[in-house]
Scaffold this active site. Structure first.
Site, PDB file in Angstrom:
ATOM      1  N   GLN A 156      -5.046  -1.414   9.480  1.00  0.00           N
ATOM      2  CA  GLN A 156      -4.879  -2.741   8.874  1.00  0.00           C
ATOM      3  C   GLN A 156      -5.516  -3.799   9.776  1.00  0.00           C
ATOM      4  OE1 GLN A 156      -3.485  -3.353   5.767  1.00  0.00           O
ATOM      5  NE2 GLN A 156      -4.267  -5.409   6.088  1.00  0.00           N
ATOM      6  N   LYS A 190       0.834  -1.206   0.000  1.00  0.00           N
ATOM      7  CA  LYS A 190       0.000   0.000   0.000  1.00  0.00           C
ATOM      8  C   LYS A 190       0.868   1.256   0.000  1.00  0.00           C
ATOM      9  CE  LYS A 190      -3.893  -2.330   2.088  1.00  0.00           C
ATOM     10  NZ  LYS A 190      -4.605  -2.785   3.273  1.00  0.00           N
ATOM     11  N   ASP A 241     -11.129   3.380   3.865  1.00  0.00           N
ATOM     12  CA  ASP A 241     -11.647   2.032   3.651  1.00  0.00           C
ATOM     13  C   ASP A 241     -13.169   2.033   3.554  1.00  0.00           C
ATOM     14  OD1 ASP A 241      -9.803   0.033   3.265  1.00  0.00           O
ATOM     15  OD2 ASP A 241      -9.333  -0.187   5.401  1.00  0.00           O
TER      16      ASP A 241
END
Ligand code: NAD
Length: 305
Positions: A97, A53, A120
């Protein structure tokens, strides 16, 4: 012949569209969009995801920062780290995460991310925006799948879509996004009766379960478009014999394991009109959409249309 929907190709398109938007943001604000990734504990798979990422962010000229915390981090310490990121002006997107260590309440942590930095799209506020059809950050994997369908000019409107899996991360947002595109949507899950016959009503079948080759020829209507989100590692020889053809079985014997999706690879290639392979289908889209979401959060925060 079934068409293979190539996730790497769509990923590259999405990434190349990000570049001018990053340049425009730099020109307007004097700084690149900033993404902070918070990693708690030492899960090797998570470490790989986080590295890729921040590497992709750097490739696109964005600022990617990783905050690594020990597995023993208390929930309140983590909440304080997130609050500091919420306050930092140069951070446009915050990603926690998953999975988090068991002693941490993941729901409480996700709730603490400022909704306008929630790249997200997991915050209940943003889930609410999605379910009511309002603009906002969308969960990356299902949003990438919509991009894939549109870019391959697959009609969604009016089609019967069946989503297998109802997680907050993939299944549910996928169903809402398909609904927003005017599909008629059915959601199936672990308690669904006669999964196969419901799946066979699907013009667009999305599998997000996490069970190797759960969906077989019994579940696929001939000519359906099949999107396979699952990523499963097969390690048993008996299971491999059920799933793979002779060539792949030889690969399996050489390597000792192979990845497979939630859909039987031979059956989907034979019956569908188009499908995403595993690997190389849905997987590559997620990080590209994360970059796009970060840029969009930065644009919204700076008032750029
Ligand atoms: P999850 O475990 O949170 O949810 C799985 C869902 O499948 C549940 O809603 C459950 O009800 C349903 N389910 C379980 N067994 C079933 C059965 N026998 N029949 C019907 N439904 C059943 O998983 P998730 O986070 O949604 O992920 C699903 C899969 O997608 C996993 O393999 C995961 O690794 C993969 N994934 C891939 C990406 C990507 O970028 N490609 C992103 C996220 C998840």
């Amino acid at each position: 012949m079934s068409r293979i929907l190539d996730g790497n190709r769509i990923r590259d398109q999405i990434k190349s569209e990000c570049l001018p938007r990053v340049e425009r943001l730099v020109a307007r604000t004097g700084r690149p969009p900033g993404l902070a990734v918070v990693l708690v504990g030492d899960n090797p798979a998570s470490e790989v995801y986080v590295r890729s990422k921040t590497k992709t962010a750097a490739e696109l000229g964005m600022m990617g920062e990783t905050i690594t915390l020990p597995a023993s981090t208390e929930e309140d310490e983590l909440l304080a780290v997130i609050e500091a990121l919420n306050q930092r002006r140069e951070i446009d997107g915050i990603l926690i995460q998953l999975p988090l260590p068991h002693h941490v309440d993941a729901q409480r942590v996700l709730l603490s991310v400022a909704p306008d930095k929630d790249v997200d799209g997991f915050h209940p506020y943003n889930a609410g925006l999605l379910s009511t059809g309002r603009e906002g950050p969308r969960p990356c994997t299902p949003a990438g799948i919509i991009q894939m369908l549109k870019r391959y000019e697959i009609t969604i409107e009016g089609k019967n879509a069946v989503v297998v899996g109802r997680s907050d991360i993939v299944g549910k947002p996928m169903a809402f996004l398909l609904l927003q595109e005017n599909a008629t949507v059915t959601i199936c899950h672990s308690r669904t009766h006669d999964l196969a016959s419901i799946c066979r009503t699907a013009d667009i079948l999305v599998a997000a379960v996490g069970r190797p080759a759960l969906l077989t020829e019994d579940h696929i209507k001939p000519g359906a478009v099949v999107i396979d989100v699952g990523i499963n590692r097969v390690e048993s020889r008996v299971e491999a014999e059920r799933i793979f053809d002779a060539k792949r079985l030889a690969d399996f014997d050489r390597r000792g394991s192979l990845l497979v999706g939630d859909v039987h690879p031979g059956d989907v290639a034979r019956l569908s009109s188009a499908y995403t392979p595993v690997p190389g289908g849905v997987g590559p889209l997620t990080i590209a959409m994360l970059m796009r979401n970060t840029i969009e959060c930065a644009e919204r925060r700076t008032g750029i249309e």
